[in-house]
Design a protein around this motif. Structure first.
Motif, PDB file in Angstrom:
ATOM      1  N   THR A  34       0.719   3.585  -2.982  1.00 29.98           N
ATOM      2  CA  THR A  34       0.682   5.308  -2.892  1.00 29.98           C
ATOM      3  C   THR A  34       1.555   6.575  -2.823  1.00 29.98           C
ATOM      4  N   ALA A  53       0.447  -1.275   0.068  1.00 36.54           N
ATOM      5  CA  ALA A  53      -0.154   0.174   0.373  1.00 36.54           C
ATOM      6  C   ALA A  53       0.354   1.805  -0.224  1.00 36.54           C
ATOM      7  N   THR A 106      -6.510   2.468  -1.821  1.00 33.88           N
ATOM      8  CA  THR A 106      -5.932   3.757  -2.073  1.00 33.88           C
ATOM      9  C   THR A 106      -6.219   3.951  -3.791  1.00 33.88           C
ATOM     10  N   GLN A 111      -7.033  -2.881   1.670  1.00 35.37           N
ATOM     11  CA  GLN A 111      -5.594  -1.942   1.682  1.00 35.37           C
ATOM     12  C   GLN A 111      -5.398  -1.657   1.068  1.00 35.37           C
ATOM     13  N   ILE A 112      -5.332  -2.214  -0.394  1.00 41.55           N
ATOM     14  CA  ILE A 112      -4.580  -1.895  -1.585  1.00 41.55           C
ATOM     15  C   ILE A 112      -5.864  -1.300  -2.588  1.00 41.55           C
TER      16      ILE A 112
END
Ligand code: C5P
Length: 239
Positions: free
Chosen positions: A31, A27, A61, A57-58
């Motif tokens: 970012t 992640a 983004t 979580q990914i």
């Protein structure tokens, strides 16, 4: 998503393969790379290690996710696996299956996706060359390009949205299956980069000129001393 379409941005989209076990690290990398890339790929390593939490979580983004799990089993099992994946929130933009699983399996995968994501088929892994294909029992009279084309046609006839193929086969697949049949292309190596285990490779520009809709790049970006700079240089080649 098949790449940016305005005149000053590349038509070929750049997808980064997050081949690492740690979702936090992945992640952070996404970012940092966000402005240089169009899509991220979560493969077996990250998905098996970090599961749905890592996936979320990914996906948080904001970039579209290609979930590269290369499903390959009997149609019923693949259909049920695909239904489970479609419960991910947000759903992935792309999921793939192996064309070698056959027409019924591919059709079952597409049906189970129920329009929530595009389904594409791996034709022939880019790490395999003619000798490897002979060794696993493929017809020696068929070269890898013939096999890719045969599997691309089968994927299209089974209702899939596109294929994963090497840069060397993109133009033939586009010619046979039409411009709207998505080509997702790994095996990308900038000039002078290590090929590693990949065998049927091309540069980012070579793949773009061949008509690739999305190039998938892993190690040349993730293992670079400066991943942002590496992604930017690849982007520049696509323009
Ligand atoms: O590091 P590299 O650029 O070789 O990464 C390529 C990525 O594309 C890997 O994640 C690999 O699993 C994936 N891939 C591939 N060949 C295919 C399908 C997917 O290399 N046919």
């Amino acid at each position: 998503m098949t790449g940016k379409t305005s005149s000053n941005t590349p038509k070929t989209a750049l997808c980064v393969a997050l081949d690492m076990p740690d979702a936090e690290e992945a992640a952070r990398l996404v970012t940092a790379l966000k402005d240089e890339i169009d899509m991220v790929k979560i493969g077996m390593e990250l998905f098996y290690a970090a599961g749905e939490t890592g996936y979320r979580q990914i996906a948080a983004t904001g970039l579209p996710v290609f979930l590269d799990l290369k499903l390959h089993d009997i149609p019923n099992t693949v259909s049920r696996a695909m239904r489970a994946l479609m419960r991910l929130d947000p759903p992935p933009a792309l999921v793939n299956v192996h064309a070698a699983g056959g027409a019924a399996m591919m059709a079952a995968a597409k049906e189970a996706a129920a329009g929530r994501c595009r389904v594409i088929a791996v034709t022939v892994l880019t790490a395999l060359d003619a000798a490897d294909l002979r060794a696993i029992g493929c017809d020696p009279a068929l070269n890898s390009a013939d096999l890719v084309l045969r599997r691309a046609r089968l994927a299209q006839d089974s209702g899939l949205d596109g294929v994963v193929c090497s840069p060397r086969e993109v133009a033939t697949v586009k010619q046979a299956c039409g411009p709207n049949f998505l080509t997702v292309v790994p095996g990308i190596r900038p000039a002078g980069a290590e090929t590693g285990d990949q065998k049927r490779v091309a540069t980012p520009r070579g793949a773009a000129e061949a008509g690739a809709d999305i190039i998938v790049v892993g190690r040349p970006i993730t293992q670079a001393a400066d991943p942002v700079q590496a992604a930017r240089a690849i982007r520049a080649e696509l323009a």
